[in-house]
Design a protein around this motif. Structure first.
Motif, PDB file in Angstrom:
ATOM      1  N   LEU A  95       0.957  -1.097   0.115  1.00  0.00           N
ATOM      2  CA  LEU A  95      -0.153  -0.074  -0.018  1.00  0.00           C
ATOM      3  C   LEU A  95       0.755   1.095   0.122  1.00  0.00           C
ATOM      4  CD1 LEU A  95      -2.988  -0.794   2.568  1.00  0.00           C
ATOM      5  CD2 LEU A  95      -3.137  -0.402  -0.040  1.00  0.00           C
ATOM      6  N   GLU A  96       1.874   1.224   0.583  1.00  0.00           N
ATOM      7  CA  GLU A  96       2.964   2.394   0.812  1.00  0.00           C
ATOM      8  C   GLU A  96       3.515   2.714  -0.511  1.00  0.00           C
ATOM      9  OE1 GLU A  96       3.611   4.943   3.001  1.00  0.00           O
ATOM     10  OE2 GLU A  96       1.618   3.979   3.946  1.00  0.00           O
ATOM     11  N   TYR A 140      -1.200  -1.256 -12.045  1.00  0.00           N
ATOM     12  CA  TYR A 140      -0.995   0.363 -12.182  1.00  0.00           C
ATOM     13  C   TYR A 140       0.050   0.824 -12.697  1.00  0.00           C
ATOM     14  CZ  TYR A 140      -1.068   4.951 -10.848  1.00  0.00           C
ATOM     15  OH  TYR A 140      -1.072   6.404 -10.646  1.00  0.00           O
ATOM     16  N   LEU A 167      -0.889  -3.171  -7.997  1.00  0.00           N
ATOM     17  CA  LEU A 167       0.223  -2.296  -8.154  1.00  0.00           C
ATOM     18  C   LEU A 167       0.978  -2.210  -9.259  1.00  0.00           C
ATOM     19  CD1 LEU A 167       2.414  -0.143  -7.030  1.00  0.00           C
ATOM     20  CD2 LEU A 167       3.256  -2.318  -5.733  1.00  0.00           C
ATOM     21  N   VAL A 195      -3.657  -6.749  -4.116  1.00  0.00           N
ATOM     22  CA  VAL A 195      -2.905  -5.653  -3.995  1.00  0.00           C
ATOM     23  C   VAL A 195      -1.767  -5.360  -4.776  1.00  0.00           C
ATOM     24  CG1 VAL A 195      -2.057  -5.219  -1.661  1.00  0.00           C
ATOM     25  CG2 VAL A 195      -3.016  -3.340  -2.583  1.00  0.00           C
ATOM     26  N   LEU A 252       2.187   1.708  -3.621  1.00  0.00           N
ATOM     27  CA  LEU A 252       1.202   2.221  -4.610  1.00  0.00           C
ATOM     28  C   LEU A 252       0.668   3.639  -4.047  1.00  0.00           C
ATOM     29  CD1 LEU A 252      -1.095   1.612  -6.379  1.00  0.00           C
ATOM     30  CD2 LEU A 252      -2.633   0.724  -4.400  1.00  0.00           C
ATOM     31  N   LYS A 253       0.926   3.898  -2.763  1.00  0.00           N
ATOM     32  CA  LYS A 253       0.263   5.416  -2.371  1.00  0.00           C
ATOM     33  C   LYS A 253       1.463   6.493  -3.095  1.00  0.00           C
ATOM     34  CE  LYS A 253      -0.298   8.199   1.727  1.00  0.00           C
ATOM     35  NZ  LYS A 253      -0.314   8.302   3.182  1.00  0.00           N
ATOM     36  N   ARG A 286       0.958   6.646  -6.825  1.00  0.00           N
ATOM     37  CA  ARG A 286      -0.325   7.446  -7.163  1.00  0.00           C
ATOM     38  C   ARG A 286       0.019   8.688  -6.817  1.00  0.00           C
ATOM     39  NH1 ARG A 286      -5.047   5.948  -8.210  1.00  0.00           N
ATOM     40  NH2 ARG A 286      -5.838   7.408  -6.342  1.00  0.00           N
ATOM     41  N   HIS A 303      -8.453   0.450  -2.587  1.00  0.00           N
ATOM     42  CA  HIS A 303      -7.276  -0.236  -2.519  1.00  0.00           C
ATOM     43  C   HIS A 303      -6.964  -0.961  -1.051  1.00  0.00           C
ATOM     44  CE1 HIS A 303      -6.330   3.227  -5.271  1.00  0.00           C
ATOM     45  NE2 HIS A 303      -6.460   2.147  -6.076  1.00  0.00           N
ATOM     46  N   ARG A 304      -7.283  -0.214  -0.087  1.00  0.00           N
ATOM     47  CA  ARG A 304      -6.957  -0.733   1.354  1.00  0.00           C
ATOM     48  C   ARG A 304      -7.843  -1.858   1.481  1.00  0.00           C
ATOM     49  NH1 ARG A 304      -7.254   4.906   1.925  1.00  0.00           N
ATOM     50  NH2 ARG A 304      -9.288   4.760   2.946  1.00  0.00           N
ATOM     51  N   SER A 350      -2.171   9.261  -2.854  1.00  0.00           N
ATOM     52  CA  SER A 350      -3.469   9.029  -2.480  1.00  0.00           C
ATOM     53  C   SER A 350      -3.710   7.456  -2.703  1.00  0.00           C
ATOM     54  CB  SER A 350      -4.343   9.910  -3.098  1.00  0.00           C
ATOM     55  OG  SER A 350      -4.427   9.558  -4.270  1.00  0.00           O
ATOM     56  N   LEU A 351      -4.420   7.359  -1.683  1.00  0.00           N
ATOM     57  CA  LEU A 351      -5.078   5.706  -1.974  1.00  0.00           C
ATOM     58  C   LEU A 351      -6.607   5.968  -1.751  1.00  0.00           C
ATOM     59  CD1 LEU A 351      -2.848   3.584   0.439  1.00  0.00           C
ATOM     60  CD2 LEU A 351      -2.944   3.661  -1.896  1.00  0.00           C
TER      61      LEU A 351
END
Length: 131
Positions: A16-17, A48, A45, A41, A19-20, A23, A31-32, A26-27
Motif C-alpha cells: 500500500l505504501e 497500475y 500495484l 493488491v 501504491l500510495k 499514485r 485499495h485498502r 493518495s489511496l
C-alpha cells in the motif's frame, strides 16, 4: 471480515505504501479493502505501474479520458469520477470530456450516457433552459 494474519497485513501495508507513492500520495478505500489479500493488491500495484509509469506513450490527459470512457461504458462510478478529475487536472477541456460522452452515447446508448452524466453533474454547470 478483516485480515488477521500479521504476516499478510505487514506485506499488504508495504505494498500500500508503494501504491500510495506511485499514485502521488493518495489511496482509495478500495485499495485498502483489496489489501486484505497481499497478492491482489500487489497485482493491482504492478498493473497500475505497467499502465501509468512504465513505457507509456499516450499523454496522461488522453489516458485518463480513455479510462474515464471505459468507466462510462462499464457503469463504474468511481472510475468515471476519479478519471474525469484526473483528465481535467491534466488539461482535458469541457469539450473533450463531452466528446467522450458523445462517443459513449453513440457506442453504448443512453443507458450508459445518463448514469455517466449523473456521476459528473457536480463538475459541470447546467445550461439554463430558455423560458
Amino acid at each position: 471480515m478483516k485480515q488477521e494474519n500479521a504476516e499478510k497485513l505487514t506485506r499488504s501495508q508495504k505494498i500500500l505504501e508503494e501504491l500510495k507513492e506511485a499514485r502521488g500520495g493518495s489511496l482509495l478505500a478500495s485499495h485498502r479493502v483489496m489489501a486484505n489479500d497481499p497478492n491482489l493488491v500487489n497485482a493491482f500495484l504492478h498493473q497500475y505501474l505497467n499502465c501509468n509509469k512504465n513505457d507509456v506513450e499516450i499523454p496522461r490527459k488522453y489516458r485518463e479520458l480513455i479510462v474515464m470512457a471505459i468507466g462510462m461504458a462499464t457503469g463504474t462510478e468511481t472510475t468515471i469520477k476519479v478519471h474525469a478529475d484526473l483528465a481535467m487536472q491534466n488539461g482535458a477541456t469541457l469539450d473533450e470530456v463531452f466528446e467522450v460522452l458523445r462517443i459513449i452515447f453513440f457506442t453504448c446508448g443512453v443507458s450508459k450516457l445518463l448514469p455517466a452524466l449523473e456521476c459528473l453533474q457536480d463538475k459541470f454547470e447546467p445550461v439554463p433552459a430558455g423560458e
